[in-house]
Design an enzyme around this catalytic site. Structure first.
Site, PDB file in Angstrom:
ATOM      1  N   ASP A  98       0.860  -1.170   0.000  1.00  0.00           N
ATOM      2  CA  ASP A  98       0.000   0.000   0.000  1.00  0.00           C
ATOM      3  C   ASP A  98       0.904   1.230   0.000  1.00  0.00           C
ATOM      4  OD1 ASP A  98      -2.409   1.576   0.433  1.00  0.00           O
ATOM      5  OD2 ASP A  98      -3.241  -0.238   1.336  1.00  0.00           O
ATOM      6  N   ASP A 206      -3.025   4.713  -2.395  1.00  0.00           N
ATOM      7  CA  ASP A 206      -4.081   5.290  -1.567  1.00  0.00           C
ATOM      8  C   ASP A 206      -4.493   6.681  -2.075  1.00  0.00           C
ATOM      9  OD1 ASP A 206      -5.432   4.874   1.146  1.00  0.00           O
ATOM     10  OD2 ASP A 206      -4.554   6.865   1.429  1.00  0.00           O
ATOM     11  N   GLU A 268      -6.220   3.989  -6.124  1.00  0.00           N
ATOM     12  CA  GLU A 268      -7.518   4.215  -5.479  1.00  0.00           C
ATOM     13  C   GLU A 268      -7.961   5.633  -5.812  1.00  0.00           C
ATOM     14  OE1 GLU A 268      -9.716   4.247  -1.135  1.00  0.00           O
ATOM     15  OE2 GLU A 268      -7.840   5.290  -1.452  1.00  0.00           O
ATOM     16  N   HIS A 340     -11.177  -2.870   3.189  1.00  0.00           N
ATOM     17  CA  HIS A 340     -11.171  -2.501   4.603  1.00  0.00           C
ATOM     18  C   HIS A 340     -11.995  -1.254   4.895  1.00  0.00           C
ATOM     19  CE1 HIS A 340      -8.259  -0.058   2.618  1.00  0.00           C
ATOM     20  NE2 HIS A 340      -8.196   0.740   3.665  1.00  0.00           N
ATOM     21  N   ASP A 341     -12.550  -0.610   3.865  1.00  0.00           N
ATOM     22  CA  ASP A 341     -13.366   0.598   4.065  1.00  0.00           C
ATOM     23  C   ASP A 341     -14.855   0.349   3.825  1.00  0.00           C
ATOM     24  OD1 ASP A 341     -11.065   2.147   4.513  1.00  0.00           O
ATOM     25  OD2 ASP A 341     -10.863   2.639   2.372  1.00  0.00           O
TER      26      ASP A 341
HETATM   27  C1  NOJ Z   1      -8.207   5.372   1.808  1.00  0.00           C
HETATM   28  C2  NOJ Z   1      -7.953   4.181   2.677  1.00  0.00           C
HETATM   29  O1  NOJ Z   1      -8.451   3.038   2.045  1.00  0.00           O
HETATM   30  C3  NOJ Z   1      -8.599   4.462   4.018  1.00  0.00           C
HETATM   31  O2  NOJ Z   1      -8.625   3.344   4.850  1.00  0.00           O
HETATM   32  C4  NOJ Z   1      -7.862   5.604   4.650  1.00  0.00           C
HETATM   33  O3  NOJ Z   1      -8.514   5.972   5.839  1.00  0.00           O
HETATM   34  C5  NOJ Z   1      -7.800   6.818   3.728  1.00  0.00           C
HETATM   35  N1  NOJ Z   1      -7.511   6.490   2.374  1.00  0.00           N
HETATM   36  C6  NOJ Z   1      -6.739   7.764   4.201  1.00  0.00           C
HETATM   37  O4  NOJ Z   1      -5.461   7.226   3.976  1.00  0.00           O
END
Ligand code: NOJ
Length: 571
Positions: A98, A206, A268, A340-341
């Site tokens: 990541d 990210d 992302e 994970h989000d």
């Molecule tokens: C996206 C990530 O997937 C998330 O978990 C994170 O809180 C934010 N970016 C900030 O890095």
């Protein structure tokens, strides 16, 4: 990166703190991942993506990095990391890291220096700005812009010592790096080369579409739109897909990836459009291999963030169909329900009750994995893991849930119950409860006290049970992954959406040369007949896969049933 090996690949995401704890401190670690590499190899995935494992104060569970070139001691050290990398490679799996470089931790050396004095050479590595003209620095409303941060509160933090504010789109412990500064970019590229030289196979980047900001001629950032009832404005016009994003990604490619083969890069990109994604993933432009778009996971989100919207299947199909068509001739899709989000997909778009959990988890896997693009499996998805039965706010650990809860209650007049209803269904902690390995008291995740409670349903839903049961979600996912490896039409075939107006059935065909596949998933607990042209011929075609026996008669699918048929056609 001219070879597109990843078209046939499936990626598995590991959230290390919740995967497996080898030393009993309640927190997953790299040794725990090593211990379970055989589970992943047996599943058949090609690539592992590790959520951040770098030294970090863990304000946002590692997405706040204080040293990009080391390992967080809670997780292990570089020697254990090398062992993990070798263990993955020995089993034929690649490993991607990541990359979190829109922001660092406020405890990173770069930021400590930057905040030390206005004239420090690293001052300009972050976004420092004076108070709004005519306002007293440090008082409410004096922030340089009216933007809110994703985790609640303003996107600016006042620094007493130097009398200025720094920008943080996420938590105040995640200051945004200033990509306008070429020294920042070179430092990031050098760090990325260091990891590639160590043997890693690429990066998941990210919020990479936030690195370029819209800046006025005088260096100022501009206010965002404030919607009714909101405490802070949405500044995303100024930082989503900013003016220099393509330039930065192309430069990164030249400086980091050129001349290296066999890698995978995925950006992302919340809020990215199909048109922008075509540019980002056009191989000739040398930016990234694929992007994570968000439209299909925002489909159940209405204008009011604290009101749950039920899934409308026709809207989901319109979105994913648009992405399939938009990237058909150029670029490439990534495919995901979970990470994970996101809440667990079987609870969100399926039915996590005892009767249909297994069927709906498999149906969702079928529909996703048969699209054109690279599928991502998030830990536990291959077991049909569900959302957690959260009670009050004290059950949550996620900085986003806690920050948004406080802002909604304290500044926006919301009730605890309306906010909790949404957090229970959509909160990120649903994805972060420990991986369920077996039916022992802490699900085989830890011998200590887990940092976040184990879902009580681990007694029924766990890897040991799934591996022992040939009809489990795990073994079904193995078949889906194998199908991508062995049937070229899955990886390379054209995509045609069918039945766009049907609220229960998700149906499409894939075609490559003389092979055509028909995929249908029933997103309901009722039987449903697929009214498609050629139904008769398809009924007698080869049934490649179904999640529920018996096979449908006359294309009438049972509750949550999914089917994949194959037939030969003229080229
Ligand atoms: C996206 C990530 O997937 C998330 O978990 C994170 O809180 C934010 N970016 C900030 O890095």
């Amino acid at each position: 990166m001219t070879d597109s090996w990843w078209k046939k690949a499936v990626v598995y995401q590991i959230y290390p703190r919740s995967f497996a704890d080898s030393d009993g401190d309640g927190m997953g670690d790299l040794r725990g991942v090593i211990d379970h590499l055989d589970h992943l190899a047996e599943l058949g995935v090609d690539v592992l993506w590790l959520s951040p494992i770098y030294p970090s104060p863990q304000d946002d569970n590692g997405y706040d990095i204080s040293d990009y070139q080391d390992i967080e001691p809670l997780f292990g050290n570089l020697a254990v990391f090398d062992e993990l990398l070798a263990g993955a490679h020995a089993r034929g799996m690649k490993l991607i890291m990541d990359l979190v470089v829109n922001h660092s931790s406020d405890e990173h050396q770069w930021f400590l220096e930057s905040r030390s004095a206005k004239d420090h050479p690293k001052r300009d590595w972050y976004w420092w700005r004076p108070a709004r003209a005519g306002m007293e620095p440090g008082t409410p409303g004096a922030e340089p812009t009216n933007w809110g941060s994703v985790f609640g509160g303003p996107a600016w933090e006042f620094d007493e010592k130097t009398g200025e504010y720094y920008l943080h789109l996420f938590s105040r412990k995640q200051p945004d790096l200033n990509w306008e500064n070429p020294e920042v970019r070179e430092a990031v590229y050098a760090m990325m080369r260091w990891w590639l030289d160590r043997g890693v196979d690429g990066f998941r980047m990210d919020v990479i579409n936030m690195i370029s900001k819209v800046i006025g001629e005088d260096g100022s950032l501009r206010d965002g739109r404030l919607s009714a009832g909101a405490a802070y404005a949405d500044g995303s016009d100024s930082f989503i897909g900013g003016p220099r994003l393509h330039e930065f990604l192309q430069e990164m490619h030249r400086e980091v990836f050129e001349g290296r083969e066999g890698l995978l890069t995925v950006g992302e990109m919340p809020g990215v459009t199909v048109e922008e994604a075509r540019l980002h993933t056009d191989p000739e432009r040398h930016e990234v291999d694929m992007v994570f778009q968000f439209d299909h996971v925002w489909v159940d989100r209405g204008p009011d963030p604290w009101l749950l919207q039920p899934l409308q299947l026709t809207a989901l199909k319109a979105i994913l169909g648009r992405w399939q068509a938009g990237l058909a001739d150029l670029g490439w899709n990534s495919l995901y329900w979970n990470n994970h989000d996101q809440p667990r997909v079987v609870s969100r778009y399926g039915d996590d009750g005892p009767q249909y959990r297994v069927a709906s988890a498999k149906m969702l896997g079928t529909v996703l994995h048969l699209h054109r693009g690279t599928p991502y499996v998030y830990q536990g998805e291959e077991l049909g893991m569900t959302n957690y039965p959260f009670g009050g706010i004290e059950d949550f650990r996620d900085i986003e849930a806690l920050g948004q809860y406080r802002q909604a209650l304290d500044l926006e007049g919301r009730s605890a119950e309306e906010v909790l209803t949404v957090l229970r269904a959509r909160g990120r902690d649903n994805a972060r409860t420990p991986m369920q390995w077996d039916d022992s008291p802490q699900a085989g995740f830890t011998t200590g006290t887990p940092w976040l409670a184990v879902n009580p349903n681990h007694r029924e839903i766990n890897a040991a049970a799934d591996r022992a049961d040939p009809d489990s979600v795990f073994h079904y996912y193995r078949k889906l992954i194998e199908l991508r490896h062995t049937e070229p039409a899955v990886a390379e075939g054209d995509f045609t959406m069918l039945l766009p107006h049907d609220e229960r059935l998700y149906a499409f065909t894939r075609r490559l040369g003389t092979t055509e596949l028909l995929v249908i998933g029933n997103f309901s607990g009722e039987p449903a007949r697929a009214e498609i042209e050629d139904a008769g011929s398809w009924s007698s075609a080869e049934l490649v896969l179904t999640n529920v026996e018996p096979a449908p008669v006359d294309l009438t699918l049972g509750p949550w049933q999914a089917v994949v048929y194959r037939r030969a056609v003229r080229p």
